[in-house]
Design a protein around this motif. Sequence first.
Motif, PDB file in Angstrom:
ATOM      1  N   LEU A 410       0.837  -1.107   0.049  1.00 47.75           N
ATOM      2  CA  LEU A 410      -0.029   0.096  -0.009  1.00 47.75           C
ATOM      3  C   LEU A 410       0.744   0.998  -0.007  1.00 47.75           C
ATOM      4  CD1 LEU A 410      -2.725  -0.833   2.552  1.00 47.75           C
ATOM      5  CD2 LEU A 410      -2.898  -0.782   0.175  1.00 47.75           C
ATOM      6  N   SER A 411       0.563   2.346  -0.697  1.00 47.77           N
ATOM      7  CA  SER A 411       1.077   3.721  -0.853  1.00 47.77           C
ATOM      8  C   SER A 411       1.300   4.233   0.870  1.00 47.77           C
ATOM      9  CB  SER A 411       0.324   4.663  -1.285  1.00 47.77           C
ATOM     10  OG  SER A 411       0.809   5.932  -1.116  1.00 47.77           O
ATOM     11  N   SER A 412       2.283   4.669   1.079  1.00 51.40           N
ATOM     12  CA  SER A 412       2.679   5.202   2.499  1.00 51.40           C
ATOM     13  C   SER A 412       1.877   6.465   2.781  1.00 51.40           C
ATOM     14  CB  SER A 412       4.319   5.720   2.623  1.00 51.40           C
ATOM     15  OG  SER A 412       4.458   6.710   1.431  1.00 51.40           O
ATOM     16  N   GLN A 413       1.110   6.967   2.039  1.00 54.28           N
ATOM     17  CA  GLN A 413      -0.035   8.212   2.218  1.00 54.28           C
ATOM     18  C   GLN A 413      -1.048   7.709   2.824  1.00 54.28           C
ATOM     19  OE1 GLN A 413       0.021  11.232  -0.925  1.00 54.28           O
ATOM     20  NE2 GLN A 413       0.766   9.394  -2.262  1.00 54.28           N
ATOM     21  N   LEU A 414      -1.322   6.263   2.818  1.00 54.32           N
ATOM     22  CA  LEU A 414      -2.803   5.779   3.435  1.00 54.32           C
ATOM     23  C   LEU A 414      -2.471   5.338   4.682  1.00 54.32           C
ATOM     24  CD1 LEU A 414      -3.663   3.374   0.126  1.00 54.32           C
ATOM     25  CD2 LEU A 414      -3.987   6.075   0.678  1.00 54.32           C
ATOM     26  N   GLU A 415      -3.504   5.797   5.663  1.00 57.15           N
ATOM     27  CA  GLU A 415      -3.522   5.449   6.987  1.00 57.15           C
ATOM     28  C   GLU A 415      -4.329   4.268   7.249  1.00 57.15           C
ATOM     29  OE1 GLU A 415      -4.817   7.186  11.403  1.00 57.15           O
ATOM     30  OE2 GLU A 415      -4.681   8.591   9.588  1.00 57.15           O
ATOM     31  N   LYS A 416      -3.987   3.079   7.586  1.00 58.11           N
ATOM     32  CA  LYS A 416      -4.695   1.965   7.618  1.00 58.11           C
ATOM     33  C   LYS A 416      -5.438   1.737   8.744  1.00 58.11           C
ATOM     34  CE  LYS A 416      -0.777  -0.617   6.973  1.00 58.11           C
ATOM     35  NZ  LYS A 416       0.166   0.537   6.041  1.00 58.11           N
ATOM     36  N   LYS A 417      -6.910   1.359   8.688  1.00 63.39           N
ATOM     37  CA  LYS A 417      -7.716   1.634   9.554  1.00 63.39           C
ATOM     38  C   LYS A 417      -8.336   0.163  10.043  1.00 63.39           C
ATOM     39  CE  LYS A 417      -7.756   5.980  10.857  1.00 63.39           C
ATOM     40  NZ  LYS A 417      -7.313   6.253  12.214  1.00 63.39           N
ATOM     41  N   ASP A 418      -8.629  -0.742   8.984  1.00 60.90           N
ATOM     42  CA  ASP A 418      -9.298  -1.867   9.432  1.00 60.90           C
ATOM     43  C   ASP A 418      -8.859  -3.063   8.349  1.00 60.90           C
ATOM     44  OD1 ASP A 418     -10.829  -3.567  10.535  1.00 60.90           O
ATOM     45  OD2 ASP A 418     -12.742  -2.858   9.867  1.00 60.90           O
ATOM     46  N   TYR A 419      -9.106  -4.341   8.353  1.00 57.19           N
ATOM     47  CA  TYR A 419      -8.617  -5.210   7.528  1.00 57.19           C
ATOM     48  C   TYR A 419      -9.601  -6.439   7.617  1.00 57.19           C
ATOM     49  CZ  TYR A 419      -6.300  -9.328   5.908  1.00 57.19           C
ATOM     50  OH  TYR A 419      -6.078 -10.591   4.993  1.00 57.19           O
ATOM     51  N   ARG A 420      -9.817  -7.147   6.486  1.00 56.13           N
ATOM     52  CA  ARG A 420     -10.740  -8.141   6.349  1.00 56.13           C
ATOM     53  C   ARG A 420     -10.511  -9.172   5.065  1.00 56.13           C
ATOM     54  NH1 ARG A 420     -16.443  -5.760   6.660  1.00 56.13           N
ATOM     55  NH2 ARG A 420     -16.438  -4.726   4.761  1.00 56.13           N
ATOM     56  N   LEU A 421     -10.328 -10.349   4.946  1.00 61.16           N
ATOM     57  CA  LEU A 421     -10.482 -11.203   3.727  1.00 61.16           C
ATOM     58  C   LEU A 421     -11.810 -11.072   3.057  1.00 61.16           C
ATOM     59  CD1 LEU A 421      -8.523 -14.470   4.647  1.00 61.16           C
ATOM     60  CD2 LEU A 421      -7.913 -12.814   2.997  1.00 61.16           C
ATOM     61  N   GLU A 435      -8.577  -7.011   1.942  1.00 63.13           N
ATOM     62  CA  GLU A 435      -9.386  -5.647   1.786  1.00 63.13           C
ATOM     63  C   GLU A 435      -9.007  -4.996   2.870  1.00 63.13           C
ATOM     64  OE1 GLU A 435     -13.657  -3.716   2.646  1.00 63.13           O
ATOM     65  OE2 GLU A 435     -13.599  -5.711   2.554  1.00 63.13           O
ATOM     66  N   PHE A 436      -8.207  -3.774   2.724  1.00 59.76           N
ATOM     67  CA  PHE A 436      -7.723  -2.397   3.632  1.00 59.76           C
ATOM     68  C   PHE A 436      -8.687  -1.507   3.627  1.00 59.76           C
ATOM     69  CE2 PHE A 436      -4.231  -4.969   2.727  1.00 59.76           C
ATOM     70  CZ  PHE A 436      -3.537  -5.391   3.840  1.00 59.76           C
TER      71      PHE A 436
END
Length: 463
Positions: A410-421, A435-436
């Motif tokens: 993922l781009s470093s500009q994106l702040e990751k908040k949640d995740y799932r398959l 899915e992020f």
Amino acid sequence: MDEKLKERQERIKARAKAADIKDLRTGYGMLIILAILLLSFMFGYNQYKENKSNKALLTSGYMGNLNKAASSISDIETLLDTARLTKKPEELALIFAKVWKEGTEARDGLSLFNYNNLEIEGSLSFLSDTVNTSYSLMEKTAAGKELTAEEWKKVDDLRTKGADLSGRLNYTLADINVLKRNIEHTFLFEKDTPGSRLSSIASGALSNISDTLYEPSYLKNSTIDLSKPKFLEDAAEILPEQGKQAVEKFLRGMEIGNIEFISKTEPTAEKSLPVYSYDVTLKGASRPSISMDITQMGGYPVWMLNYREIISGNNYISLERAKELAQKFLNNSQYTSMTAIEAENLGSYAIITFIPYVSEIYCYPDSVKVKISLVNGEILGFEGRNYIYSHKERTLNTPKLSKEQASELLSSQLEKKDYRLSLISVNGAEILCHEFKVLFDSNYYSVFLNVDTGKQEKAVRLK
């Protein structure tokens, strides 16, 4: 004598001059009146001309092109919005290729118009600019080159202009649709024979249900495989009387007075879904208020629409409460093990989208949609076509890329908040993805990365 004659001549000249001035004033007055009448006529004529143009547009074959343009501009805005979510030139090249394709098709369709409208002219200008820019950026990124700050600014400018233009173009469409309803109102109620009235309304409503019970943003631009209804592969054919039982079971909780079999769909057209159609009259009512389709194979609900008028009040239920009631409704039907992924408040009602959650995987292709009143919690609509065509037993391979490995892409500009398959559908093919949910520029997005290759399969802005 000469002096008297001169004096008389002077008086005649003076009277003639006064008469000329009076005639002149009268002429000016008439000109002013004529000008006012002309302006009034021009205003009225322009209104008439605009209305006539709308009617001509409505009754011509151009409405499809106008709808396509509005949809394409909205899609272009979405694609440009998600372009910043990737850092790979090859993925940007694919995005710009899609933008170029959408823009070219919409521009070519709108260029057929002989219709003086600012929104259409603005759309043509925007689409031409978009086609030229996207082609240039597609070539550059396909060669593996990164965009400059100036080029990114051009992308942002097009995205902003597209969002504004999309809204104004939709207003134009709304005006035309109001005209359409006024024209069709007479025909809708002329032949009001028992059983046919609701069915005639339902046939029109069925074409509009995608606007009411629409694809969630997760599934936008996904292509469900409509070659055959996979959920019905091993189902046995039922009779119309058994279909009535399926209607009654699905609408349990409602006080049903009568269920009338209306028609049977013959599977003559390619990709058609054979169904039995029914009209439902509630107890105490004098006419049907619900229409419903049941599959001929297996007896599963495909869609339902409740036309009963709900009187608005002051106390509306919350969106969370609406989700609970919609979930309960589905749990009492054949559509179990579903989880809500999107809910939109549309004033007096809400649209809630559900998908199966199986083995810790969210299956987006198998979506169903429920329309529910926010006034009293009554179920107003259901649509399960995607589920009928997509749901099946699946055997999914173990992902080659871990969650952590995918996250690094993922781009470093994106702040990751949640995740799932998640399992999604792209051009009819089902793809398992990491899915992020990310935050970027004050907006939330879902980014779907292929679990085997790391390719960005889809990126959507969340509402």
